[in-house]
Design a protein around this motif. Structure first.
Motif, mmCIF file in Angstrom:
data_model
loop_
_atom_site.group_PDB
_atom_site.id
_atom_site.type_symbol
_atom_site.label_atom_id
_atom_site.label_comp_id
_atom_site.label_asym_id
_atom_site.label_seq_id
_atom_site.Cartn_x
_atom_site.Cartn_y
_atom_site.Cartn_z
ATOM 1 N N ARG A 153 0.809 -1.158 0.147
ATOM 2 C CA ARG A 153 0.223 0.323 0.037
ATOM 3 C C ARG A 153 1.206 1.648 0.125
ATOM 4 N N ARG A 154 1.570 1.134 0.680
ATOM 5 C CA ARG A 154 2.554 2.804 0.473
ATOM 6 C C ARG A 154 2.915 2.601 -0.792
ATOM 7 N N LEU A 155 3.749 1.787 -1.613
ATOM 8 C CA LEU A 155 4.470 2.394 -2.910
ATOM 9 C C LEU A 155 2.693 2.495 -3.327
ATOM 10 N N GLU A 157 0.135 4.261 -2.703
ATOM 11 C CA GLU A 157 -0.018 5.362 -2.609
ATOM 12 C C GLU A 157 1.289 6.994 -3.007
ATOM 13 N N LEU A 158 3.030 5.922 -2.488
ATOM 14 C CA LEU A 158 3.641 7.377 -3.139
ATOM 15 C C LEU A 158 3.205 6.886 -4.866
ATOM 16 N N ARG A 159 2.360 5.833 -5.634
ATOM 17 C CA ARG A 159 2.216 6.300 -7.228
ATOM 18 C C ARG A 159 1.983 7.564 -7.178
ATOM 19 N N LEU A 160 0.492 7.730 -6.328
ATOM 20 C CA LEU A 160 -0.373 8.706 -6.649
ATOM 21 C C LEU A 160 0.391 10.304 -6.358
ATOM 22 N N GLN A 161 1.497 9.815 -5.359
ATOM 23 C CA GLN A 161 1.844 11.634 -5.124
ATOM 24 C C GLN A 161 3.341 11.679 -5.913
ATOM 25 N N THR A 189 14.477 10.248 -0.247
ATOM 26 C CA THR A 189 15.444 10.893 -1.119
ATOM 27 C C THR A 189 14.993 9.657 -2.990
ATOM 28 N N GLU A 190 16.398 9.263 -3.106
ATOM 29 C CA GLU A 190 16.519 9.173 -4.282
ATOM 30 C C GLU A 190 16.219 7.781 -4.710
ATOM 31 N N ASP A 191 16.199 7.130 -4.252
ATOM 32 C CA ASP A 191 16.261 5.736 -3.763
ATOM 33 C C ASP A 191 14.638 5.491 -4.037
ATOM 34 N N GLU A 192 13.796 5.890 -2.784
ATOM 35 C CA GLU A 192 12.482 6.092 -2.261
ATOM 36 C C GLU A 192 11.739 6.114 -4.232
ATOM 37 N N VAL A 193 12.380 7.486 -4.180
ATOM 38 C CA VAL A 193 11.698 7.784 -5.641
ATOM 39 C C VAL A 193 11.980 6.772 -6.776
ATOM 40 N N ARG A 194 12.978 6.225 -6.753
ATOM 41 C CA ARG A 194 13.113 5.464 -8.192
ATOM 42 C C ARG A 194 12.467 3.848 -7.259
ATOM 43 N N GLN A 195 12.213 3.505 -6.559
ATOM 44 C CA GLN A 195 11.536 2.175 -5.848
ATOM 45 C C GLN A 195 10.079 3.099 -6.509
ATOM 46 N N VAL A 198 8.911 2.346 -10.398
ATOM 47 C CA VAL A 198 9.493 0.687 -10.633
ATOM 48 C C VAL A 198 7.921 0.401 -9.918
ATOM 49 N N ALA A 199 7.532 0.711 -8.949
ATOM 50 C CA ALA A 199 6.739 0.026 -8.598
ATOM 51 C C ALA A 199 5.199 0.370 -9.569
ATOM 52 N N ALA A 200 5.049 1.657 -10.287
ATOM 53 C CA ALA A 200 4.221 1.782 -10.446
ATOM 54 C C ALA A 200 3.975 1.653 -11.812
ATOM 55 N N ASN A 201 4.952 0.894 -12.704
ATOM 56 C CA ASN A 201 4.642 -0.152 -13.795
ATOM 57 C C ASN A 201 3.608 -1.216 -13.607
ATOM 58 N N GLY A 202 3.296 -1.293 -11.542
ATOM 59 C CA GLY A 202 2.773 -2.931 -11.838
ATOM 60 C C GLY A 202 1.346 -2.294 -11.446
ATOM 61 N N TYR A 203 0.494 -1.447 -12.159
ATOM 62 C CA TYR A 203 -0.606 -0.690 -12.169
ATOM 63 C C TYR A 203 -0.616 -1.412 -13.377
ATOM 64 N N SER A 204 -0.621 -1.520 -14.682
ATOM 65 C CA SER A 204 -1.060 -2.156 -15.770
ATOM 66 C C SER A 204 0.052 -2.575 -16.249
ATOM 67 N N THR A 205 -0.353 -4.032 -17.334
ATOM 68 C CA THR A 205 0.696 -4.628 -18.206
ATOM 69 C C THR A 205 0.097 -4.775 -19.649
#
Length: 305
Positions: A153-155, A157-161, A189-195, A198-205
């Motif tokens: 869920r954290r990722l 919500e991060l996708r929306l942000q 952090t930049e690592d959190e943004v990159r994470q 990457v997670a946003a790619n899982g929204y659709s396939t």
């Protein structure tokens, strides 16, 4: 239609039980003192608000689980279905929006929770409590069902942000923002943004069998468009080693114990010839000769197999 009579002045009636979980079938008698509401969903907003207050007052005096309690509770749900329709409107542009019956059913769950938790003594409108419950259930439905790949869920919500920050920065700079700029805007952090990216790619396939666009410039070709799978990846050189390993396995099984041990120490444990000699009690020269002879034999047998 306007209801001005008090609850005590109204006479008992009989109306069909609504199709809400917990209700029965056929007709159920209305408790004494409640009005006839043959079509609860068709009430105007003002009538529904007034009757909601009346029905909640009566609900407080009924024992939970009784048939009368179920009737009053179900009628309250039916009278306030319009709140679900209202809360679902902002989701109309999403896949499976309010025209999807599932969204309405999910919203009704939120409405039921609000009705069960509503306290009329607080002198607040039901809508004040119900709308956050309904919206929360709908959002939870989208969060749990619309992602092609389930992510924490954290990722989600991060996708929306990230989407909001990307839109803002793009409007300000007329270009796509960098991860560093997104990190600064969101205090991450930049690592959190990159994470998150990457997670946003899982929204659709996208299916690997989807045909790709034609040649550049939109020219028509006589050949069929290639699928995505045909345009990605390359030959894995390690695949050739699979066949070699299968062919080598029976040859290794036929070696004597000392030759097998030398090969294991040299290629399995990556020891030097001098270290192998000390391990098995031979000189470095003897180990070299045995290793050369063993490898030569294996190579010759592989070429003639």
């Amino acid at each position: 239609m306007t209801f001005t009579a008090t609850a005590e002045a109204m006479t008992p009636t009989t109306i069909p039980t609504t199709a809400i979980p917990g209700g029965g079938t056929g007709e159920a008698p209305a408790p004494g003192g409640l009005p006839d509401v043959p079509c609860p969903r068709e009430l105007s907003t003002s009538d529904a608000r007034e009757l909601t207050h009346v029905f909640f007052e009566r609900l407080q005096s009924l024992e939970e689980g009784t048939r009368e309690y179920q009737y009053v509770r179900n009628t309250l749900i039916e009278m306030n279905i319009s709140l679900v329709q209202f809360a679902a409107r902002p989701f109309r542009d999403r896949p499976g929006g309010p025209e999807n019956e599932d969204i309405v059913q999910v919203g009704i769950i939120g409405l039921i929770k609000a009705i069960d938790r509503y306290d009329p003594e607080r002198n607040t409108q039901l809508s004040t409590l119900a709308l956050p419950y309904i919206t929360g259930e709908i959002k939870r439905h989208f969060r749990d069902t619309t992602w092609a790949v389930r992510v924490p869920r954290r990722l989600q919500e991060l996708r929306l942000q990230l989407a909001k920050a990307t839109e803002e920065l793009t409007s300000e700079t007329d270009r796509a923002p960098t991860p560093a700029e997104l990190a600064e805007r969101l205090d991450l952090t930049e690592d959190e943004v990159r994470q998150g990216l990457v997670a946003a790619n899982g929204y659709s396939t996208q299916s690997l069998d989807v045909p790709q666009d034609g040649a550049a410039g939109g020219s028509q070709t006589s050949t069929a468009a290639r699928s995505l799978a045909e345009t990605m990846g390359d030959i894995d050189p390690a695949l050739e080693a699979v066949e070699d390993r299968h062919a080598l396995a029976p040859l290794l099984a036929d070696l004597d114990e000392r030759s097998t041990q030398i090969l294991e120490l040299r290629f399995g444990q990556e020891m030097t010839q001098a270290e192998i000699g000390e391990e098995i009690g031979l000189s470095q020269m003897q180990v070299s000769r045995l290793l050369t002879r063993t490898l030569g034999t294996l190579r010759e047998e592989l070429l003639h197999s």
